[in-house]
Design a protein around this motif. Sequence first.
Motif, short mmCIF file in Angstrom:
data_model
loop_
_atom_site.label_atom_id
_atom_site.label_comp_id
_atom_site.label_asym_id
_atom_site.label_seq_id
_atom_site.Cartn_x
_atom_site.Cartn_y
_atom_site.Cartn_z
N UNK A 170 25.58 5.06 31.97
CA UNK A 170 25.34 4.38 30.71
C UNK A 170 26.61 3.59 30.38
N UNK A 171 26.56 2.25 30.51
CA UNK A 171 27.78 1.46 30.31
C UNK A 171 28.29 1.48 28.87
N UNK A 172 27.44 1.69 27.89
CA UNK A 172 27.88 1.74 26.50
C UNK A 172 28.64 3.02 26.22
N UNK A 212 16.54 -3.26 33.53
CA UNK A 212 17.97 -3.04 33.69
C UNK A 212 18.22 -1.63 34.23
N UNK A 213 17.90 -0.64 33.45
CA UNK A 213 18.05 0.75 33.90
C UNK A 213 16.67 1.37 33.91
N UNK A 214 16.29 1.94 35.05
CA UNK A 214 14.97 2.54 35.19
C UNK A 214 14.93 3.99 34.74
N UNK A 215 13.76 4.56 34.83
CA UNK A 215 13.52 5.96 34.48
C UNK A 215 14.16 6.87 35.52
N UNK A 216 14.79 7.94 35.06
CA UNK A 216 15.40 8.90 35.97
C UNK A 216 15.40 10.27 35.32
N UNK A 217 14.52 11.15 35.81
CA UNK A 217 14.47 12.50 35.23
C UNK A 217 15.36 13.49 35.96
N UNK A 218 15.85 13.13 37.14
CA UNK A 218 16.69 14.05 37.92
C UNK A 218 18.01 13.41 38.33
#
Length: 170
Positions: free
Chosen positions: A55-57, A44-50
């Motif tokens: 965030x829908x919640x 659904x949501x991947x890794x992203x360090x930058x």
Amino acid sequence: ADEDKNPPVVDDDDDNDSDGDDEQKPQPAKTFTLDGILEEYTIDIGYSDAELVFNPTQGHWATHQGVDLIAEAGTAVKCSFDGTVKSVTDDSFHGTTVVISHDGGYETTYKLLDEVSLKVGDKVAEGDTIGTVSGDALAEMAQGAHLHLELSKDGVLVDPTSYMSEIADK
């Protein structure tokens, strides 16, 4: 027939001697992988360090230190690599979180779990059940039931999908 001219190779060395000189051959190091954690999932949501992701919640943009693997609530979450349970915590925001230390400086963090029976210090092997996918933790409930998976190498967060061959090889 040609098969009769070349009999199979047989180890005729008598390994039953007890002179103590028998040496065990070193086994090749197993490559760290995150394969086999869930039988079926979608990212659904991947890794992203930058790069910021939404965030829908929580309704805001932020980096995402792991990868969210959508699966049905109650799906078994498996250990992909031998290790030792470093911590088990429980809170309403992230549900149950299990952190496992592995050889080679790797550490896996599994969040949004149910039905965890592990405790600190337990040894886990590849294929052991860690818990099940939760459907009711508050942190990312707008996404539905899923596993939030984080991976670090020598204390630095890295993209877990780089260690998932069914994704990394594509």
